[in-house]
Design an enzyme around this catalytic site. Structure first.
Site, PDB file in Angstrom:
ATOM      1  N   ARG A   1       5.400 -43.351   0.571  1.00  9.79           N
ATOM      2  CA  ARG A   1       5.632 -44.410   1.169  1.00  9.79           C
ATOM      3  C   ARG A   1       4.421 -44.452   2.987  1.00  9.79           C
ATOM      4  O   ARG A   1       4.373 -45.408   2.514  1.00  9.79           O
ATOM      5  CB  ARG A   1       6.862 -45.108   2.155  1.00  9.79           C
ATOM      6  CG  ARG A   1       8.087 -45.672   0.818  1.00  9.79           C
ATOM      7  CD  ARG A   1       9.313 -45.682   1.211  1.00  9.79           C
ATOM      8  NE  ARG A   1       9.367 -44.033   1.736  1.00  9.79           N
ATOM      9  CZ  ARG A   1      10.746 -44.321   1.607  1.00  9.79           C
ATOM     10  NH1 ARG A   1      11.800 -45.122   2.532  1.00  9.79           N
ATOM     11  NH2 ARG A   1      11.306 -42.771   3.163  1.00  9.79           N
TER      12      ARG A   1
ATOM     13  N   LYS B   1      14.450 -31.127 -10.558  1.00  6.06           N
ATOM     14  CA  LYS B   1      15.783 -31.536 -10.534  1.00  6.06           C
ATOM     15  C   LYS B   1      16.440 -31.918  -9.682  1.00  6.06           C
ATOM     16  O   LYS B   1      15.359 -31.706  -8.044  1.00  6.06           O
ATOM     17  CB  LYS B   1      15.973 -29.720 -10.563  1.00  6.06           C
ATOM     18  CG  LYS B   1      15.958 -28.823  -9.361  1.00  6.06           C
ATOM     19  CD  LYS B   1      16.737 -27.559  -9.827  1.00  6.06           C
ATOM     20  CE  LYS B   1      16.780 -27.712  -7.885  1.00  6.06           C
ATOM     21  NZ  LYS B   1      17.934 -26.373  -7.265  1.00  6.06           N
TER      22      LYS B   1
ATOM     23  N   LYS C   1       8.595 -18.256 -14.304  1.00  9.92           N
ATOM     24  CA  LYS C   1       8.022 -16.869 -13.898  1.00  9.92           C
ATOM     25  C   LYS C   1       7.391 -15.955 -14.537  1.00  9.92           C
ATOM     26  O   LYS C   1       8.277 -16.005 -15.906  1.00  9.92           O
ATOM     27  CB  LYS C   1       9.506 -15.956 -13.260  1.00  9.92           C
ATOM     28  CG  LYS C   1      10.486 -17.119 -12.043  1.00  9.92           C
ATOM     29  CD  LYS C   1      10.082 -17.021 -10.670  1.00  9.92           C
ATOM     30  CE  LYS C   1      11.085 -17.386  -9.483  1.00  9.92           C
ATOM     31  NZ  LYS C   1      10.134 -17.117  -8.388  1.00  9.92           N
TER      32      LYS C   1
ATOM     33  N   GLU D   1      20.541 -15.630  -2.918  1.00 11.80           N
ATOM     34  CA  GLU D   1      20.234 -15.881  -1.356  1.00 11.80           C
ATOM     35  C   GLU D   1      20.440 -15.354   0.218  1.00 11.80           C
ATOM     36  O   GLU D   1      21.214 -15.683  -0.188  1.00 11.80           O
ATOM     37  CB  GLU D   1      19.455 -17.412  -1.448  1.00 11.80           C
ATOM     38  CG  GLU D   1      19.266 -18.444  -2.367  1.00 11.80           C
ATOM     39  CD  GLU D   1      19.092 -19.742  -2.586  1.00 11.80           C
ATOM     40  OE1 GLU D   1      18.147 -20.176  -2.316  1.00 11.80           O
ATOM     41  OE2 GLU D   1      20.528 -20.540  -2.548  1.00 11.80           O
TER      42      GLU D   1
ATOM     43  N   ASP E   1      23.654 -26.823  -7.900  1.00 17.01           N
ATOM     44  CA  ASP E   1      22.326 -26.804  -7.801  1.00 17.01           C
ATOM     45  C   ASP E   1      21.338 -25.510  -7.792  1.00 17.01           C
ATOM     46  O   ASP E   1      20.489 -25.871  -8.501  1.00 17.01           O
ATOM     47  CB  ASP E   1      22.180 -25.992  -6.225  1.00 17.01           C
ATOM     48  CG  ASP E   1      21.025 -26.047  -5.123  1.00 17.01           C
ATOM     49  OD1 ASP E   1      20.122 -27.135  -5.488  1.00 17.01           O
ATOM     50  OD2 ASP E   1      20.739 -25.378  -4.099  1.00 17.01           O
TER      51      ASP E   1
ATOM     52  N   HIS F   1      19.245 -23.174 -13.211  1.00 17.56           N
ATOM     53  CA  HIS F   1      18.737 -22.217 -13.620  1.00 17.56           C
ATOM     54  C   HIS F   1      19.293 -20.772 -14.362  1.00 17.56           C
ATOM     55  O   HIS F   1      18.822 -20.194 -14.675  1.00 17.56           O
ATOM     56  CB  HIS F   1      18.457 -21.517 -11.670  1.00 17.56           C
ATOM     57  CG  HIS F   1      17.686 -22.857 -11.127  1.00 17.56           C
ATOM     58  ND1 HIS F   1      16.523 -23.336 -11.436  1.00 17.56           N
ATOM     59  CD2 HIS F   1      17.962 -22.867  -9.707  1.00 17.56           C
ATOM     60  CE1 HIS F   1      15.882 -23.840 -10.461  1.00 17.56           C
ATOM     61  NE2 HIS F   1      16.962 -23.968  -9.529  1.00 17.56           N
TER      62      HIS F   1
ATOM     63  N   LYS G   1      24.479 -18.214  -1.508  1.00 14.83           N
ATOM     64  CA  LYS G   1      23.657 -18.611   0.187  1.00 14.83           C
ATOM     65  C   LYS G   1      24.118 -17.451   1.706  1.00 14.83           C
ATOM     66  O   LYS G   1      25.768 -17.176   0.753  1.00 14.83           O
ATOM     67  CB  LYS G   1      24.061 -19.156   0.267  1.00 14.83           C
ATOM     68  CG  LYS G   1      22.829 -20.780  -0.443  1.00 14.83           C
ATOM     69  CD  LYS G   1      22.846 -22.000   0.442  1.00 14.83           C
ATOM     70  CE  LYS G   1      21.727 -22.916  -0.472  1.00 14.83           C
ATOM     71  NZ  LYS G   1      20.197 -22.345  -0.598  1.00 14.83           N
TER      72      LYS G   1
HETATM   73  P1  NAP Z   1      11.416 -34.489   0.922  1.00 13.05           P
HETATM   74  O1  NAP Z   1      10.213 -33.250   2.010  1.00 13.05           O
HETATM   75  O2  NAP Z   1      12.320 -35.093   1.546  1.00 13.05           O
HETATM   76  O3  NAP Z   1      10.277 -35.186   0.717  1.00 13.05           O
HETATM   77  C1  NAP Z   1      10.432 -36.535  -0.060  1.00 13.05           C
HETATM   78  C2  NAP Z   1       8.968 -37.309  -0.450  1.00 13.05           C
HETATM   79  O4  NAP Z   1       9.589 -38.413  -1.005  1.00 13.05           O
HETATM   80  C3  NAP Z   1       8.040 -37.816   0.534  1.00 13.05           C
HETATM   81  O5  NAP Z   1       6.844 -37.664   0.274  1.00 13.05           O
HETATM   82  C4  NAP Z   1       8.411 -39.131   1.160  1.00 13.05           C
HETATM   83  O6  NAP Z   1       7.267 -39.829   1.592  1.00 13.05           O
HETATM   84  C5  NAP Z   1       8.820 -39.757  -0.613  1.00 13.05           C
HETATM   85  N1  NAP Z   1       9.421 -40.765  -0.455  1.00 13.05           N
HETATM   86  C6  NAP Z   1      11.310 -41.053   0.324  1.00 13.05           C
HETATM   87  N2  NAP Z   1      11.104 -42.086   0.379  1.00 13.05           N
HETATM   88  C7  NAP Z   1      10.265 -42.622  -1.108  1.00 13.05           C
HETATM   89  C8  NAP Z   1      10.051 -44.715  -1.407  1.00 13.05           C
HETATM   90  N3  NAP Z   1      11.001 -44.849  -1.477  1.00 13.05           N
HETATM   91  N4  NAP Z   1       9.326 -44.676  -1.938  1.00 13.05           N
HETATM   92  C9  NAP Z   1       7.667 -43.580  -2.487  1.00 13.05           C
HETATM   93  N5  NAP Z   1       7.899 -41.773  -1.884  1.00 13.05           N
HETATM   94  C10 NAP Z   1       9.321 -41.682  -1.232  1.00 13.05           C
HETATM   95  O7  NAP Z   1      11.857 -33.865   0.336  1.00 13.05           O
HETATM   96  P2  NAP Z   1      11.435 -32.720  -1.117  1.00 13.05           P
HETATM   97  O8  NAP Z   1      12.032 -31.456  -0.547  1.00 13.05           O
HETATM   98  O9  NAP Z   1      10.341 -33.082  -1.321  1.00 13.05           O
HETATM   99  O10 NAP Z   1      12.091 -32.590  -2.199  1.00 13.05           O
HETATM  100  C11 NAP Z   1      11.908 -33.676  -3.040  1.00 13.05           C
HETATM  101  C12 NAP Z   1      12.998 -33.747  -4.201  1.00 13.05           C
HETATM  102  O11 NAP Z   1      12.527 -32.684  -5.081  1.00 13.05           O
HETATM  103  C13 NAP Z   1      13.977 -33.542  -4.216  1.00 13.05           C
HETATM  104  O12 NAP Z   1      14.523 -34.808  -5.098  1.00 13.05           O
HETATM  105  C14 NAP Z   1      14.545 -31.698  -3.920  1.00 13.05           C
HETATM  106  O13 NAP Z   1      15.856 -32.229  -4.197  1.00 13.05           O
HETATM  107  C15 NAP Z   1      13.459 -31.691  -5.247  1.00 13.05           C
HETATM  108  N6  NAP Z   1      13.549 -29.642  -4.614  1.00 13.05           N
HETATM  109  C16 NAP Z   1      13.201 -29.690  -3.809  1.00 13.05           C
HETATM  110  C17 NAP Z   1      13.134 -28.739  -3.454  1.00 13.05           C
HETATM  111  C18 NAP Z   1      11.785 -27.484  -2.731  1.00 13.05           C
HETATM  112  O14 NAP Z   1      11.614 -26.443  -2.971  1.00 13.05           O
HETATM  113  N7  NAP Z   1      11.623 -28.614  -1.437  1.00 13.05           N
HETATM  114  C19 NAP Z   1      13.179 -27.512  -4.841  1.00 13.05           C
HETATM  115  C20 NAP Z   1      13.531 -28.283  -6.500  1.00 13.05           C
HETATM  116  C21 NAP Z   1      13.838 -29.770  -5.972  1.00 13.05           C
HETATM  117  P3  NAP Z   1       7.741 -41.032   2.560  1.00 13.05           P
HETATM  118  O15 NAP Z   1       9.277 -41.207   3.702  1.00 13.05           O
HETATM  119  O16 NAP Z   1       6.575 -41.047   3.783  1.00 13.05           O
HETATM  120  O17 NAP Z   1       7.747 -42.101   1.961  1.00 13.05           O
END
Ligand code: NAP
Length: 488
Positions: A49, A148, A182, A216, A235, A240, A340
């Site tokens: 956004r 996921k 992996k 973890e 989770d 996994h 964890k």
């Molecule tokens: P994050 O750091 O909170 O990032 C969220 C992203 O989505 C940001 O780029 C945010 O940017 C964008 N966003 C939020 N609301 C939005 C909207 N209404 N329209 C468009 N973009 C929007 O989250 P993350 O850790 O990267 O995780 C993202 C997803 O992947 C989650 O569902 C998480 O459970 C999953 N996941 C994450 C990981 C990990 O290691 N981080 C691993 C596996 C799965 P803006 O706020 O600028 O819009």
């Protein structure tokens, strides 16, 4: 694979400024750049956004990359080449406006592969797919990658899949489980189906039991809001661990074709013995960490972590015993656990073979352990076969000997996301979950969630830095078995 094998692509990353994009997706694509396999005109179009220019986005990536990509690699010409591939389009996923700008950026080049990587909360998946379709951005060369968690129970998972299916056909949908990318998981396939040696022993006649551990040492680390509503079962176990179980237990597929492999995985999930409430009570252990210490550092209790409800009942640990009702696996228990704040960060599969039927060696010989195949997935990837050998010297004393089956290699081992992102571009779905697999995994897990909601069993405390609650050790002890790490 070289740059001629990968078609020209536009990869649009929704959530392109988020943690996953910065920590995993961007670094993974950069490693493929370094390997020289990306086609010249391949582009990465990040989206979120926050309004910003392309230059501002590149500056953001440069700043964040310092944490995830070694300095020396960012001095290479590949880094500047890679930055030139980056673009940025501001879109609120829920509003149609921004998609027209995305359409202009992508242009009308229908020959290109379009990969839409949805790295946002799953609550946006339906809206994103709908708006992409509305803007005319979905064609037969479009793929969508879904991160996921895909739902928090069977109904919500079905709802997300149904929404996405309105705009993408199943062969365009890539449900990612990064564990399947992996190297060791691929190696497991080669070990099982490239050697007559193991496949002929891979059944209830020779295998005593199988353990799968994903432990973890970290706590919730800034994901408190998400984790406290999710817990270890959703989770880790439902995706996994159950996917790893499928790779260990499936029948030989006719080929590595996506549907051949996924058909066999589905058969495993459908052969899992359904859980009764007695099973939920006796065979599913849940725990939550209390204060303790890991590697000499003190650790707070889960309930004292920032952002966690003070009375939270969320499980940070699950151990369970499951059975597969088919001829290959009848009476072979599978013990799975994840947690964890455990003693060590380790992900591994242990295949324990049966003891020899009769020992001809000195009874006092302590080395006569059953053979084990230990497949380590994290932190290092490695496969070790544990055998018995003779202790040098007089007498016939037995000692354990370890045979490493992992060839040492100077080659760069690709991170799981490197492999999976390229697979999503070239259209290889073998390592991605099909809709019916996800459905079957949720169906098996649902009695646990229902039982827990109705107060079956209780959340056992365990000390941070331990191997989980006592119920976990007891789960195996009552079958005269123990978790593998308890040996060391
Ligand atoms: P994050 O750091 O909170 O990032 C969220 C992203 O989505 C940001 O780029 C945010 O940017 C964008 N966003 C939020 N609301 C939005 C909207 N209404 N329209 C468009 N973009 C929007 O989250 P993350 O850790 O990267 O995780 C993202 C997803 O992947 C989650 O569902 C998480 O459970 C999953 N996941 C994450 C990981 C990990 O290691 N981080 C691993 C596996 C799965 P803006 O706020 O600028 O819009």
């Amino acid at each position: 694979m070289n740059s001629r094998d990968i078609p020209v692509f536009d990869m649009v990353i929704f959530g392109g400024t988020g943690d996953l994009a910065m920590r995993k997706l961007i670094p993974a694509m950069f490693q493929r750049e370094r390997a020289g396999v990306l086609p010249d005109d391949g582009r990465i179009i990040a989206s979120a956004r926050n309004p910003m220019s392309r230059e501002q986005y590149i500056a953001m990536v440069e700043a964040q990359a310092a944490s995830y990509i070694p300095d020396a690699q960012r001095q290479e010409p590949a880094w500047q080449r890679f930055l030139q591939r980056l673009h940025y389009v501001a879109i609120d996923a829920t509003k149609s406006e921004g998609y027209a700008t995305l359409q202009e950026t992508i242009g009308k080049a229908n020959g290109k592969i379009r990969v839409f990587y949805l790295a946002t909360s799953p609550k946006f998946f339906g809206a994103i797919c709908k708006h992409l379709h509305g803007a005319g951005l979905v064609n037969e060369r479009s793929h969508v990658v879904l991160e996921k968690p895909l739902g928090h129970d069977l109904d919500s998972s079905r709802a997300i899949n149904a929404e996405v299916a309105q705009y993408f056909s199943e062969d365009q949908i890539y449900r990612i489980d990064h564990y399947l990318g992996k190297e060791t998981v691929q190696n497991l396939l080669v070990l099982r189906f490239g050697n007559t040696l193991f496949e002929s022993l891979w059944n209830q006649k020779y295998i005593d039991h199988i353990q799968i551990t994903v432990a973890e040492s970290i706590g919730v680390e800034g994901r408190a809001g998400f984790y406290d509503h999710t817990g270890a079962l959703r989770d880790m176990v439902q995706n996994h661990l159950m996917q790893l179980l499928c790779f260990v237990a499936m029948e030989p597929p006719a080929s590595l074709d996506a549907n051949a492999v996924r058909d066999e995985k589905l058969k495993v999930l459908r052969s899992l013995k359904p859980l009764t409430m007695d099973d939920v009570k006796n065979n599913i252990i849940r725990g939550q960490y209390t204060a303790g210490a890991i590697n000499g550092k003190t650790a707070n209790s889960y309930r004292k972590e920032e952002g966690i409800e003070p009375e939270s009942q969320t499980e940070t640990f699950v151990a369970l015993k499951m059975e597969i009702e088919n001829w290959r696996w009848g009476n072979v228990p599978f013990y799975l656990r994840t947690g964890k704040r455990m003693a060590q960060r380790v992900s591994e599969i242990v295949v324990q073979f049966k003891s020899v039927p009769h020992s001809i060696f000195d009874n006092r010989s302590t080395g006569l352990e059953p053979n084990k195949l230990v497949i380590k997935i994290q932190p290092e990837e490695d496969i070790t076969l544990m055998l018995c050998g003779k202790k040098p010297g007089t007498g016939t004393n037995v000692r354990p000997v370890e045979l490493s089956l992992t060839a040492s290699s100077e080659e760069h081992i690709p991170d799981a996301y490197e492999r999976l992102l390229i697979d999503a571009i070239v259209g290889r779905q073998t390592l991605f979950m099909r809709r019916d697999e996800l459905d079957a995994a949720w169906q098996w897990v649902m009695p646990i969630l229902e039982g827990w909601n109705n107060g079956v069993g209780r959340v056992e405390p365990y000390v941070a830095g331990s191997w989980g609650p006592s119920g976990s050790a007891f789960l195996l002890a009552r079958d005269n078995r123990h978790w593998y790490e308890d040996l060391s």
